[in-house]
Design a protein around this motif. Sequence first.
Motif, PDB file in Angstrom:
ATOM      1  N   GLY A  29      -4.985   7.564   0.307  1.00 42.50           N
ATOM      2  CA  GLY A  29      -5.803   6.435  -0.123  1.00 42.50           C
ATOM      3  C   GLY A  29      -6.070   5.471   1.012  1.00 42.50           C
ATOM      4  N   LEU A  30      -5.038   5.203   1.812  1.00 42.74           N
ATOM      5  CA  LEU A  30      -5.211   4.338   2.979  1.00 42.74           C
ATOM      6  C   LEU A  30      -6.183   4.954   3.985  1.00 42.74           C
ATOM      7  CD1 LEU A  30      -1.556   3.115   3.561  1.00 42.74           C
ATOM      8  CD2 LEU A  30      -3.548   1.629   3.310  1.00 42.74           C
ATOM      9  N   TYR A  38      -4.076  -0.414  -0.381  1.00 44.79           N
ATOM     10  CA  TYR A  38      -4.383   0.651  -1.324  1.00 44.79           C
ATOM     11  C   TYR A  38      -3.387   0.573  -2.478  1.00 44.79           C
ATOM     12  CZ  TYR A  38      -5.269   5.010  -3.644  1.00 44.79           C
ATOM     13  OH  TYR A  38      -5.583   5.923  -4.619  1.00 44.79           O
ATOM     14  N   SER A  57       0.803  -1.209   0.000  1.00 39.92           N
ATOM     15  CA  SER A  57       0.000   0.000   0.000  1.00 39.92           C
ATOM     16  C   SER A  57       0.845   1.271   0.000  1.00 39.92           C
ATOM     17  CB  SER A  57      -0.923   0.018   1.226  1.00 39.92           C
ATOM     18  OG  SER A  57      -1.779  -1.097   1.224  1.00 39.92           O
ATOM     19  N   LYS A  86      -9.063  -5.028   0.480  1.00 39.07           N
ATOM     20  CA  LYS A  86      -8.756  -4.337  -0.780  1.00 39.07           C
ATOM     21  C   LYS A  86     -10.052  -3.931  -1.457  1.00 39.07           C
ATOM     22  CE  LYS A  86      -5.703  -6.364  -3.356  1.00 39.07           C
ATOM     23  NZ  LYS A  86      -5.185  -7.441  -4.237  1.00 39.07           N
ATOM     24  N   PRO A 100     -12.620   4.634  -3.488  1.00 40.10           N
ATOM     25  CA  PRO A 100     -13.082   3.250  -3.424  1.00 40.10           C
ATOM     26  C   PRO A 100     -14.561   3.110  -3.769  1.00 40.10           C
ATOM     27  CG  PRO A 100     -12.971   4.163  -1.221  1.00 40.10           C
ATOM     28  CD  PRO A 100     -12.431   5.225  -2.143  1.00 40.10           C
ATOM     29  N   TYR A 130     -10.957   0.629  -6.932  1.00 38.25           N
ATOM     30  CA  TYR A 130     -10.736   2.071  -6.980  1.00 38.25           C
ATOM     31  C   TYR A 130     -10.986   2.637  -8.370  1.00 38.25           C
ATOM     32  CZ  TYR A 130      -8.409   0.922  -2.620  1.00 38.25           C
ATOM     33  OH  TYR A 130      -8.149   0.447  -1.355  1.00 38.25           O
TER      34      TYR A 130
END
Length: 279
Positions: free
Chosen positions: A263-264, A254, A10, A220, A229, A223
């Motif tokens: 993103g995380l 991510y 990630s 997961k 997401p 995206y």
Amino acid sequence: MSYLSLSTWSLHRLLGPLRWTVWDADGERHIVNEQDQPQALTLLQLPAEAARRGYSAVEICHFHFPGTDPAYLNELREAFRSSGIRFDTLLLDYGDLTAKDSKRLSEDLALMRRWIDAAALCGARQIRIVAGEADGSDDAALAQSAKNLRELAVYAKGKHVTIVTENFKALTATGDRCRELSALTQPEVRWITDFGNFSGARKYDELDMLLPHSVSVHAKAQYDDRGLPDRAEFELCLDRAIGSGFDGAYVLIYDGPGDMWEGLARIKTIVESRLNEAQ
């Protein structure tokens, strides 16, 4: 009790060069191809940074290790100890337990044992071994994989490391094959369930098959081109895990565009919300 973890995948655009292990068939040996990437953070800095951002554990992909000499591995172990978070899993991304070439199989198994040794030295609780690259319809390959996983599990147990495998690559591409392999390797081998590695109409039923045997899930999402997401689909996966009684690590994955920490953070908010609602 469930907790949040993250995989170094990630952060693969932040942790420096990726060192991919490949098999050189002509030379009958392993070689490492280095892929350049920026380095904003070292592995030794990662445990403290992950702890600061609210994670309880980390998984490290083998291609992020800059070396495996004992001095470095001890430094990494100390970095986790001083940060107060766990090094859950060393993710070995290379190796084919179903290889038909006897030389390659022998060399791959030797390499796996060396990485088990490394996992023990740096304090990883478990190591993910890929079950195999053979087609999932190959019954002989499934049996070969099970035999090798069991033997590696015996070796790892002597080092106080657990072997886990995953629904990753061809042999374990379906829930049915994962369930069969699990039956052949229990209780020595446990599993990681990756939300993104099953697809199609049976995806959620296949997650149900594997989650009861899993120590962690790779949470997961799907995206879009902005790195956002698909929340509804991601929550379906989370609900299957929660509904199964899964009580391990939710490892956030991510791999979309843009800032990887941002993103995380987006998927971390979703996972935390879902887990809180389930309490």
